[in-house]
Enzyme design. Structure first.
Site, mmCIF file in Angstrom:
data_model
loop_
_atom_site.group_PDB
_atom_site.id
_atom_site.type_symbol
_atom_site.label_atom_id
_atom_site.label_comp_id
_atom_site.label_asym_id
_atom_site.label_seq_id
_atom_site.Cartn_x
_atom_site.Cartn_y
_atom_site.Cartn_z
ATOM 1 N N THR A 55 2.066 35.085 -46.110
ATOM 2 C CA THR A 55 3.303 34.319 -46.276
ATOM 3 C C THR A 55 3.235 33.568 -47.601
ATOM 4 O O THR A 55 2.272 33.697 -48.350
ATOM 5 C CB THR A 55 3.492 33.315 -45.124
ATOM 6 O OG1 THR A 55 2.565 32.223 -45.288
ATOM 7 C CG2 THR A 55 3.248 33.979 -43.770
ATOM 8 N N CYS A 56 4.243 32.749 -47.870
ATOM 9 C CA CYS A 56 4.233 31.993 -49.119
ATOM 10 C C CYS A 56 3.115 30.955 -49.144
ATOM 11 O O CYS A 56 2.686 30.521 -50.213
ATOM 12 C CB CYS A 56 5.576 31.308 -49.346
ATOM 13 S SG CYS A 56 6.026 30.109 -48.073
ATOM 14 N N SER A 118 0.547 24.174 -41.011
ATOM 15 C CA SER A 118 1.622 24.453 -41.953
ATOM 16 C C SER A 118 1.849 23.298 -42.921
ATOM 17 O O SER A 118 1.440 22.163 -42.669
ATOM 18 C CB SER A 118 2.931 24.729 -41.195
ATOM 19 O OG SER A 118 2.816 25.872 -40.388
ATOM 20 N N GLU A 123 6.571 23.276 -37.928
ATOM 21 C CA GLU A 123 7.626 24.252 -38.250
ATOM 22 C C GLU A 123 7.439 25.511 -37.418
ATOM 23 O O GLU A 123 6.335 25.855 -36.995
ATOM 24 C CB GLU A 123 7.618 24.553 -39.754
ATOM 25 C CG GLU A 123 6.309 25.131 -40.287
ATOM 26 C CD GLU A 123 6.326 26.638 -40.307
ATOM 27 O OE1 GLU A 123 7.371 27.234 -40.033
ATOM 28 O OE2 GLU A 123 5.263 27.225 -40.592
ATOM 29 N N GLY A 198 17.983 36.603 -53.174
ATOM 30 C CA GLY A 198 17.373 37.103 -51.949
ATOM 31 C C GLY A 198 18.315 36.849 -50.787
ATOM 32 O O GLY A 198 19.298 36.098 -50.912
ATOM 33 N N ILE A 203 16.052 32.190 -47.336
ATOM 34 C CA ILE A 203 17.287 31.963 -48.081
ATOM 35 C C ILE A 203 18.434 31.650 -47.120
ATOM 36 O O ILE A 203 19.262 30.768 -47.386
ATOM 37 C CB ILE A 203 17.629 33.186 -48.954
ATOM 38 C CG1 ILE A 203 16.673 33.265 -50.149
ATOM 39 C CG2 ILE A 203 19.072 33.127 -49.428
ATOM 40 C CD1 ILE A 203 16.772 32.086 -51.107
#
Length: 438
Positions: A55-56, A118, A123, A198, A203
């Protein structure tokens, strides 16, 4: 069986390092097959299991493998593969890597799924990302019994924690933090034009937050116009002008927007320094806010040095969202207690798996002895022997065979071994009352 989680995340490395080891979702199955072959080549016994979560904020490799030598072998093989596959020098990657074996790996998986690890405590997006990673591993045929059980338990723990604690309360999402950053530069988003690059989940979530501020106009730039148009249509319903256009049109249209939020799966930056310099000239240096939620990054880092450009990465947002920590602390403590108990349960299951071959062997031996006595009894009955005598003989034969191993071991042992058998044997044989109950 050895479990291992080897990874890098926002706690251990900046985005400049994380983006180097991030995996493109389109090639994840191929990477999983390659990882399995690498582990097999590293002399792992049996067929290794693997899952990759990218993931990011993190890239983590979850492994399960038979390791006849030491857990360090699994660590070394996995680390070598990650560095080689992502073309990162081991020396530059090593300081940022964490390697978690056995119960530590289980605990980490539980904490990640619950949102405790996280950037935004509590989250929920990470749980969906973990489920996607498991689904990909399963489709690739590399999930296996142990990791499948680990992740199914992980999802159950996450559901339990979210249902019995307020772990998600008082948290600020990445999307909400993006709006706050934009509002630091522009007093009113209602006067600005916003571009989203995106059309994925992040987004879509960001668009929801920005649209609530009723910006002057919204546009979606996406590789496929259809997906971008879907998001634009959903925004237009909320009385905000929205359009979509292809990503290839970005150089000619970037100057039109005051706020740009990007989150794509591109392995290379899609917005370069030259493109932004050109946009600034056309805007006569009117400020632009650029929020890069992608890893690897969508904006070239050099853009941040330009005057009138305010470029933020996921790490910049992380500083903002570390609020409400005290309000969440009670829920975090509750969640940690639940996780610790469930880690113990899972490790007990793993220990139990060790006895499965022994149990199967004992059952096979028992079945073999039962069949021997049954065949002997059937032959006697066919000869016309008295059924009562046949049954008695069969019962006696089974009893003798059942007790033989234990009695033989006791008679031929001494010292500490004999003392241990004396303590153990009573536990192996149920009392008469318990046998009668069954």
């Amino acid at each position: 069986m050895k479990l291992l989680t080897l990874g890098i995340n926002h706690h251990t490395a900046p985005v400049a390092i994380r983006e180097k080891v991030a995996f493109d979702p389109e090639f994840l199955q191929e990477a999983l097959h390659d990882l399995r072959q690498h582990l097999v080549g590293a002399n792992q016994a049996g067929l290794p299991e693997a899952t990759i979560l990218s993931t990011c904020n993190r890239t983590e490799v979850y492994c399960a493998a038979n390791d006849a030598d030491a857990a360090s072998l699994l660590h070394e093989a996995t680390f070598d593969w990650l560095a080689k596959t992502q073309q990162v020098a081991p020396s530059s990657l090593e300081p940022h890597i964490y390697s978690l074996p056995q119960s530590d790996a289980v605990r980490h998986a539980f904490r990640v799924a619950c949102g405790l690890d996280s950037m935004v405590i509590g989250e929920t997006q990470i749980l969906g990302q973990m489920k996607d990673a498991v689904r990909t591993a399963n489709d690739a045929g590399v999930l296996g019994t142990y990791l499948n059980q680990l992740f199914q338990k992980t999802f159950a723990v996450a559901k339990e924690v979210r249902g019995s604690t307020e772990i998600g309360a008082h948290s600020i999402s990445m999307a909400a933090a993006s709006v706050r950053l934009a509002e630091r530069i522009f007093e009113s988003i209602a006067d600005q034009r916003v571009l989203f690059i995106g059309a994925g989940d992040m987004i879509t979530l960001c668009a929801t937050h920005f649209v609530a501020r009723k910006p002057k106009a919204v546009a979606i730039a996406n590789r496929t116009i259809e997906r971008g148009q879907e998001l634009a249509d959903s925004i237009s319903i909320q009385d905000v002008e929205a359009e979509s256009f292809k990503l290839s049109e970005l150089p000619s249209r970037l100057h039109e927007f005051d706020i740009i939020v990007s989150s794509t799966a591109s392995s290379l930056p899609i917005i370069g320094l030259g493109m932004v310099e050109s946009a600034l000239k056309q805007r006569r240096h009117k400020p632009m806010v650029m929020i890069d939620l992608a890893v690897p990054r969508d904006f070239e880092p050099e853009i941040a040095r330009l005057n009138d450009i305010y470029l933020y990465t996921v790490d910049d947002l992380g500083v903002m969202i570390q609020t409400g920590a005290s309000l969440r602390q009670a829920a975090v403590s509750q969640a940690e207690a639940i996780i610790e108990d469930r880690v113990g349960n899972f490790m007990h299951w793993m220990q139990g798996r060790k006895t499965v071959p022994l149990i199967q062997d004992i059952q096979q031996q028992g079945e073999h002895l039962r069949q021997l006595e049954l065949d002997r009894a059937m032959k006697r009955l066919m000869r016309g022997d008295d059924p009562q005598e046949v049954l008695n003989a069969m019962a006696q034969g089974l009893t003798n065979k059942f007790l033989h191993g234990s009695l033989h071991a006791l008679q031929h042992s001494n010292g500490a071994e004999r003392d241990a058998l004396i303590k153990l044997l009573p536990k192996l044989f149920a009392s008469h009352s318990k046998l009668e109950d069954h």
